[in-house]
Design a protein around this motif. Structure first.
Motif, PDB file in Angstrom:
ATOM      1  N   GLY A 185       0.759  -1.204   0.010  1.00 20.03           N
ATOM      2  CA  GLY A 185       0.040   0.112   0.003  1.00 20.03           C
ATOM      3  C   GLY A 185       0.843   1.361   0.149  1.00 20.03           C
ATOM      4  O   GLY A 185       0.501   2.075  -0.720  1.00 20.03           O
ATOM      5  N   MET A 186       1.910   1.211   0.770  1.00 26.71           N
ATOM      6  CA  MET A 186       2.897   2.472   0.879  1.00 26.71           C
ATOM      7  C   MET A 186       3.455   2.713  -0.504  1.00 26.71           C
ATOM      8  O   MET A 186       3.533   3.809  -1.145  1.00 26.71           O
ATOM      9  N   ILE A 187       3.963   1.597  -0.966  1.00 26.31           N
ATOM     10  CA  ILE A 187       4.524   1.755  -2.328  1.00 26.31           C
ATOM     11  C   ILE A 187       3.640   2.278  -3.467  1.00 26.31           C
ATOM     12  O   ILE A 187       3.690   3.191  -4.419  1.00 26.31           O
ATOM     13  N   ALA A 188       2.318   1.761  -3.584  1.00 25.66           N
ATOM     14  CA  ALA A 188       1.233   2.101  -4.431  1.00 25.66           C
ATOM     15  C   ALA A 188       1.188   3.775  -4.231  1.00 25.66           C
ATOM     16  O   ALA A 188       1.019   4.160  -5.266  1.00 25.66           O
ATOM     17  N   VAL A 189       0.794   4.170  -3.094  1.00 26.45           N
ATOM     18  CA  VAL A 189       0.371   5.353  -2.749  1.00 26.45           C
ATOM     19  C   VAL A 189       1.589   6.255  -3.096  1.00 26.45           C
ATOM     20  O   VAL A 189       1.198   7.523  -3.904  1.00 26.45           O
ATOM     21  N   CYS A 190       2.812   6.019  -2.763  1.00 27.24           N
ATOM     22  CA  CYS A 190       3.590   7.149  -2.776  1.00 27.24           C
ATOM     23  C   CYS A 190       4.155   7.301  -4.370  1.00 27.24           C
ATOM     24  O   CYS A 190       4.324   8.168  -4.850  1.00 27.24           O
ATOM     25  N   GLY A 191       3.869   6.115  -5.267  1.00 24.76           N
ATOM     26  CA  GLY A 191       4.304   5.926  -6.487  1.00 24.76           C
ATOM     27  C   GLY A 191       3.156   6.950  -7.338  1.00 24.76           C
ATOM     28  O   GLY A 191       3.327   7.771  -8.073  1.00 24.76           O
ATOM     29  N   ALA A 192       1.901   6.793  -7.053  1.00 22.41           N
ATOM     30  CA  ALA A 192       0.771   7.300  -7.631  1.00 22.41           C
ATOM     31  C   ALA A 192       0.911   8.718  -7.202  1.00 22.41           C
ATOM     32  O   ALA A 192       0.507   9.753  -8.258  1.00 22.41           O
ATOM     33  N   ALA A 193       1.137   9.233  -5.992  1.00 22.33           N
ATOM     34  CA  ALA A 193       1.190  10.617  -5.402  1.00 22.33           C
ATOM     35  C   ALA A 193       2.318  11.278  -6.235  1.00 22.33           C
ATOM     36  O   ALA A 193       2.350  12.239  -6.630  1.00 22.33           O
ATOM     37  N   GLY A 194       3.406  10.652  -6.403  1.00 23.43           N
ATOM     38  CA  GLY A 194       4.487  10.945  -7.341  1.00 23.43           C
ATOM     39  C   GLY A 194       4.205  11.480  -8.695  1.00 23.43           C
ATOM     40  O   GLY A 194       4.464  12.527  -9.076  1.00 23.43           O
ATOM     41  N   ALA A 195       3.308  10.768  -9.341  1.00 24.70           N
ATOM     42  CA  ALA A 195       2.769  10.780 -10.598  1.00 24.70           C
ATOM     43  C   ALA A 195       1.953  12.184 -10.538  1.00 24.70           C
ATOM     44  O   ALA A 195       2.146  12.922 -11.488  1.00 24.70           O
ATOM     45  N   TRP A 196       0.970  12.263  -9.378  1.00 24.20           N
ATOM     46  CA  TRP A 196       0.044  13.289  -9.402  1.00 24.20           C
ATOM     47  C   TRP A 196       0.807  14.724  -9.134  1.00 24.20           C
ATOM     48  O   TRP A 196       0.698  15.843  -9.651  1.00 24.20           O
ATOM     49  N   LEU A 197       2.000  14.509  -8.201  1.00 23.24           N
ATOM     50  CA  LEU A 197       2.845  15.761  -8.203  1.00 23.24           C
ATOM     51  C   LEU A 197       3.345  16.277  -9.580  1.00 23.24           C
ATOM     52  O   LEU A 197       3.773  17.325  -9.742  1.00 23.24           O
ATOM     53  N   THR A 198       3.747  15.149 -10.477  1.00 20.69           N
ATOM     54  CA  THR A 198       4.262  15.536 -11.647  1.00 20.69           C
ATOM     55  C   THR A 198       3.357  16.258 -12.528  1.00 20.69           C
ATOM     56  O   THR A 198       3.751  17.311 -13.025  1.00 20.69           O
ATOM     57  N   VAL A 199       2.100  15.879 -12.501  1.00 19.84           N
ATOM     58  CA  VAL A 199       0.980  16.845 -13.032  1.00 19.84           C
ATOM     59  C   VAL A 199       0.999  18.327 -12.811  1.00 19.84           C
ATOM     60  O   VAL A 199       0.897  19.174 -13.286  1.00 19.84           O
ATOM     61  N   ARG A 200       0.794  18.229 -11.182  1.00 19.10           N
ATOM     62  CA  ARG A 200       0.884  19.605 -10.400  1.00 19.10           C
ATOM     63  C   ARG A 200       1.946  20.526 -11.080  1.00 19.10           C
ATOM     64  O   ARG A 200       1.935  21.830 -11.609  1.00 19.10           O
ATOM     65  N   GLU A 201       3.151  20.010 -11.032  1.00 20.40           N
ATOM     66  CA  GLU A 201       4.380  20.678 -11.432  1.00 20.40           C
ATOM     67  C   GLU A 201       4.425  21.215 -12.678  1.00 20.40           C
ATOM     68  O   GLU A 201       4.595  22.339 -13.059  1.00 20.40           O
ATOM     69  N   GLN A 202       3.709  20.304 -13.619  1.00 23.24           N
ATOM     70  CA  GLN A 202       3.902  20.520 -15.097  1.00 23.24           C
ATOM     71  C   GLN A 202       3.036  22.054 -15.228  1.00 23.24           C
ATOM     72  O   GLN A 202       3.098  22.870 -16.141  1.00 23.24           O
ATOM     73  N   ARG A 203       1.854  21.865 -14.459  1.00 24.56           N
ATOM     74  CA  ARG A 203       0.705  22.888 -14.712  1.00 24.56           C
ATOM     75  C   ARG A 203       1.402  24.059 -14.172  1.00 24.56           C
ATOM     76  O   ARG A 203       0.800  25.208 -14.730  1.00 24.56           O
ATOM     77  N   SER A 204       1.924  24.111 -13.131  1.00 26.74           N
ATOM     78  CA  SER A 204       2.528  25.139 -12.484  1.00 26.74           C
ATOM     79  C   SER A 204       3.577  25.887 -13.620  1.00 26.74           C
ATOM     80  O   SER A 204       3.661  27.260 -13.554  1.00 26.74           O
ATOM     81  N   ARG A 205       4.474  25.092 -14.344  1.00 26.83           N
ATOM     82  CA  ARG A 205       5.359  25.877 -15.170  1.00 26.83           C
ATOM     83  C   ARG A 205       4.489  26.437 -16.305  1.00 26.83           C
ATOM     84  O   ARG A 205       4.922  27.520 -16.957  1.00 26.83           O
ATOM     85  N   VAL A 206       3.404  25.808 -16.845  1.00 28.90           N
ATOM     86  CA  VAL A 206       2.765  26.216 -17.916  1.00 28.90           C
ATOM     87  C   VAL A 206       1.960  27.720 -17.477  1.00 28.90           C
ATOM     88  O   VAL A 206       2.220  28.586 -18.130  1.00 28.90           O
ATOM     89  N   GLU A 207       1.472  27.672 -16.206  1.00 26.33           N
ATOM     90  CA  GLU A 207       0.897  28.787 -15.872  1.00 26.33           C
ATOM     91  C   GLU A 207       1.666  29.951 -15.431  1.00 26.33           C
ATOM     92  O   GLU A 207       1.602  31.156 -15.712  1.00 26.33           O
ATOM     93  N   ALA A 208       2.980  29.512 -15.270  1.00 26.53           N
ATOM     94  CA  ALA A 208       3.932  30.522 -15.191  1.00 26.53           C
ATOM     95  C   ALA A 208       4.478  31.329 -16.418  1.00 26.53           C
ATOM     96  O   ALA A 208       5.043  32.383 -16.268  1.00 26.53           O
TER      97      ALA A 208
END
Length: 294
Positions: free
Chosen positions: A271-294
């Motif tokens: 469970g920890m591996i799945a949650v951390c891995g999926a959260a890492g992918a979500w964080l990638t989406v958020r960081e990409q959106r932040s770069r585009v908006e900047a």
């Protein structure tokens, strides 16, 4: 912007690929009891190489083989072959679900390599997710515990070869045709494995083992094709969280074929591996959106 229907079909392709890879791993564990590992490895790559060539060549002709980066294609094929060999060895001694969960911290390892080797900036939150993923792996392996087996360390070797494979793939994908990459990967693996085939070939009396070997090749071929199609239709950041469904498929395969389910500590680590891995992918989406908006 990607069409929602196209993205949804890409996600479906990615999840389908995960089901194929879980079926491949489950069948590998089943056949490894009676079939030499190198013989099984040869079947897996030979089937992929021949099937891919028969599908692609009539449509693309010899042009599909053209590349200016042949040494990198060979290196990529060698890395994947090494990863497959270690994975096959791991599956001989480990449950499918636990093995898959450990291997799925691969994206977190890529983050670590990117920070140390490529000098990329990594946020504190992403470092926390990497630490969480590794903590889940330690819970799953449990060094020092009575349930610990040295075979549990083999998937960590898979991580090293697979992470190197992914980094090379990411760099080559900027200029190389994905189908060309897929072709060379299959043939490099098949040709190298063929060198060992005369020394490991074994006559198999049980027809189910022959069927299993062919099924392994089929699942590997379909899985890689579906994954390519998935990444063509859906952004990497959108598709990656769904790839963790492979853990669930692997646990299902382990239960149906071998009657095995992880214990409570194993489930916690998974469970920890799945949650951390999926959260890492979500964080990638958020960081990409932040770069585009900047």
């Amino acid at each position: 912007m990607s069409h929602p229907g196209r993205v949804l079909s890409g996600v479906a392709m990615g999840v389908g690929a995960c089901a194929c890879f879980a079926a491949l791993d489950t069948t590998t564990k089943y056949t490894s009891v009676s079939v030499p590992l190198l013989m099984a490895l040869w079947f897996r790559y030979a089937f992929q190489a021949v099937a891919t060539t028969l599908v692609v060549m009539p449509q693309r002709g010899l042009a599909v083989w053209r590349t200016r980066k042949l040494p990198f294609h060979v290196l990529r094929g060698v890395l994947l072959l090494a990863s497959s060999f270690i994975a096959f060895t791991s599956l001989k001694y480990m449950p499918v679900g636990e093995f898959t969960a450990i291997v799925m911290i691969g994206p977190l390892v890529v983050t670590l390599l990117a920070a140390t080797m490529l000098k990329e900036q990594v946020s504190a939150l992403r470092w926390s997710l990497v630490a969480g993923g590794f903590a889940g792996t330690l819970i799953l392996i449990r060094p020092g515990h009575d349930a610990f087996a040295w075979a549990s360390l083999l998937p960590l070797c898979v991580l090293v070869t697979n992470a190197s494979f992914q980094l090379l793939t990411t760099r080559m994908a900027r200029t190389e045709d994905p189908v060309t990459m897929h072709l060379y990967t299959g043939w490099v693996g098949a040709l190298i494995a063929s060198l060992a085939l005369p020394f490991v070939w074994t006559e198999l009396a049980d027809w189910r083992l022959w069927l299993g070997l062919c099924f392994m090749g089929l699942m590997a071929t379909i899985g890689h094709f579906m994954l390519i199609l998935g990444f063509q239709r859906a952004p990497v950041s959108t598709l990656t969280p769904f790839l963790y469904s492979q853990i669930a498929f692997a646990m299902l395969g382990g239960w149906l074929v071998f009657g095995h389910l992880p214990d409570s500590w194993g489930l916690a680590g998974i469970g920890m591996i799945a949650v951390c891995g999926a959260a890492g992918a979500w964080l990638t989406v958020r960081e990409q959106r932040s770069r585009v908006e900047a």
